[in-house]
Design an enzyme around this catalytic site. Structure first.
Site, PDB file in Angstrom:
ATOM      1  N   ILE A  93      70.034  36.536 147.189  1.00  0.00           N
ATOM      2  CA  ILE A  93      69.679  37.774 146.478  1.00  0.00           C
ATOM      3  C   ILE A  93      69.956  37.687 144.980  1.00  0.00           C
ATOM      4  CG2 ILE A  93      69.872  39.393 148.413  1.00  0.00           C
ATOM      5  CD1 ILE A  93      72.790  39.931 147.586  1.00  0.00           C
ATOM      6  N   GLY A  94      70.540  36.572 144.552  1.00  0.00           N
ATOM      7  CA  GLY A  94      70.812  36.458 143.120  1.00  0.00           C
ATOM      8  C   GLY A  94      71.244  35.053 142.760  1.00  0.00           C
ATOM      9  N   LYS A  95      71.218  34.785 141.453  1.00  0.00           N
ATOM     10  CA  LYS A  95      71.596  33.459 140.949  1.00  0.00           C
ATOM     11  C   LYS A  95      72.237  33.664 139.586  1.00  0.00           C
ATOM     12  CE  LYS A  95      69.387  28.906 140.757  1.00  0.00           C
ATOM     13  NZ  LYS A  95      70.042  28.256 141.879  1.00  0.00           N
ATOM     14  N   TYR A  98      77.277  30.577 137.591  1.00  0.00           N
ATOM     15  CA  TYR A  98      78.381  30.066 138.416  1.00  0.00           C
ATOM     16  C   TYR A  98      77.879  29.582 139.781  1.00  0.00           C
ATOM     17  CZ  TYR A  98      77.266  34.604 140.060  1.00  0.00           C
ATOM     18  OH  TYR A  98      76.533  35.659 140.505  1.00  0.00           O
ATOM     19  N   VAL A 101      74.168  34.119 144.883  1.00  0.00           N
ATOM     20  CA  VAL A 101      74.671  35.207 145.729  1.00  0.00           C
ATOM     21  C   VAL A 101      73.720  35.377 146.910  1.00  0.00           C
ATOM     22  CG1 VAL A 101      75.368  37.627 145.855  1.00  0.00           C
ATOM     23  CG2 VAL A 101      75.635  36.384 143.708  1.00  0.00           C
ATOM     24  N   LYS A 114      79.150  35.025 147.549  1.00  0.00           N
ATOM     25  CA  LYS A 114      78.938  34.338 146.274  1.00  0.00           C
ATOM     26  C   LYS A 114      79.305  32.872 146.519  1.00  0.00           C
ATOM     27  CE  LYS A 114      80.441  35.219 141.501  1.00  0.00           C
ATOM     28  NZ  LYS A 114      81.186  36.166 140.691  1.00  0.00           N
ATOM     29  N   ASP A 215      84.197  39.967 130.585  1.00  0.00           N
ATOM     30  CA  ASP A 215      82.754  39.683 130.671  1.00  0.00           C
ATOM     31  C   ASP A 215      82.031  40.916 131.201  1.00  0.00           C
ATOM     32  OD1 ASP A 215      80.390  38.293 130.435  1.00  0.00           O
ATOM     33  OD2 ASP A 215      80.622  37.155 132.295  1.00  0.00           O
TER      34      ASP A 215
END
Length: 385
Positions: A93-95, A98, A101, A114, A215
């Site tokens: 669902i994500g990149k 690091y 995900v 993650k 961050d």
């Protein structure tokens, strides 16, 4: 440098363990990772015992039990490793820089996983350590479930398992959703509540150190189903050890996101030994996040399209130099639409963000002050947060 060695064959077996670090590599040698050699003994026989966590126990049950009976710093390691072993990965669902995900399932419950690149071990270790800080659990900080290292001799995967929020990040949410003043105040108040908990030291035998995020950005804040936020991605966080007056800085090389960096980070004047510097740097970034939210709040039938802070002043992937020029030298800040001045909620929001991103860190508002101001704004508009 650290080495890990585990044993499970008898009581008090760690009495006989004498871990020794391999010699540092000499110039010209290739890096050898010897950590995996002991990894087989780290599995604690879970293969034979899939039923270690009784059937019918939900993640919520397990966490509540550990909160009431344990140290208040998360699930026991064995429970974490069992959960990690039993997760089925469903879809990516994500990149990020690091790693990736994934949405996964544990006994039918959705979780976020993650998966860190091997090169990002320091970030994985730091984030795991911060999440397992005593009294860290808070409704506006992403709920930590488990961390684990999976791997064979040739590859390693570093997992961090957390609650899953289908709305995704605040960045994704604002791109596709417009807000009314109630939704805006709810997002802003919940986000600053999470930040306030992070920043606050809790004293006592089971105390919590003050933590700065380093961050903060809309991509590192998640939106829950009920329209509130929780803060995520703590791989760069710093802790304040008040007993020794030391700032515990993570050993990784990653720095924050240039677009959200305060002037004192961009011009390298931040005092690294003074913990309050990091807290006030977070507040500058939070001011920019408030601006991103406020643009998406409709007033008089008008709303701005979603944009990142400084979108009209710097390129898509700005350099330090681009940001320093705008933020430190020209002292520019994101601009407000004219309509904000004729809407009480947006006018006050504009004032709030201006006081968060002040050039001088000492002039910035604290998270607690922002939280109290937003609570008062909600009260005056008769909004229940």
């Amino acid at each position: 440098r650290r080495i890990l060695e585990c044993c499970t064959d008898q009581d008090f077996c760690n009495r006989d363990l004498h871990p020794t670090l391999p010699p540092l590599k000499r110039p010209g040698e290739t890096q050898q990772y010897n950590r995996q050699v002991t990894r087989a003994r780290y599995s604690m026989g879970l293969e034979q015992d899939e039923s270690f966590i009784p059937a019918g126990e939900s993640l919520k049950d397990l966490i509540e039990q550990s909160q009431s009976s344990g140290s208040g710093s998360g699930l026991p390691l064995l429970v974490q490793r069992t959960i990690a072993k039993q997760i089925q990965m469903v879809k990516q669902i994500g990149k990020g820089r690091y790693g990736e995900v994934w949405m996964g399932r544990w006994r039918g419950e959705r979780v976020a996983v993650k998966v860190f690149f091997t090169t990002e071990e320091a970030s994985w270790f730091r984030e795991t350590e911060i999440y397992q800080t005593v009294l860290m659990r808070h409704e506006n900080i992403l709920g930590f479930i488990a961390a684990d290292i999976k791997g064979t001799g040739s590859w390693t995967q570093l997992y961090l398992i957390t609650d899953y929020h289908e709305n995704g990040s605040l960045y994704d949410y604002l791109k596709s959703t417009t807000l009314d003043s109630k939704a805006l105040l709810r997002l802003a108040y919940s986000a600053v509540s999470g930040l306030c908990h992070l920043h606050t030291e809790i004293f006592g035998t089971q105390g919590k150190p003050a933590i700065a995020h380093r961050d903060l950005k809309s991509k590192n804040i998640l939106v829950k189903k009920n329209g509130t936020c929780c803060i995520a991605d703590l791989g760069l966080a710093v802790k304040f050890i008040s007993d020794t007056n030391e700032v515990d800085i993570p050993p990784n090389t990653r720095v924050g996101t240039k677009r959200y960096m305060p002037p004192e980070v961009l011009d390298e004047s931040l005092n690294r030994c003074h913990f309050q510097s990091y807290i006030m740097a977070d507040m500058y970034s939070f001011g920019l996040i408030l601006w991103e939210m406020a643009r998406r709040c409709v007033s008089g039938g008008i709303v701005e399209e979603y944009q990142l802070p400084y979108h009209e002043l710097v390129p898509t992937d700005p350099s330090y130099e681009d940001m320093r020029e705008v933020v430190c030298i020209k002292r520019q800040r994101p601009s407000f639409a004219n309509r904000w001045s004729s809407d009480e909620c947006l006018r006050l929001m504009g004032k709030l963000m201006t006081e968060c991103w002040a050039h001088n860190p000492a002039s910035r508002l604290t998270a607690l002050r922002v939280k109290k101001t937003l609570a008062k704004m909600s009260e005056s508009q008769d909004i229940k947060l």
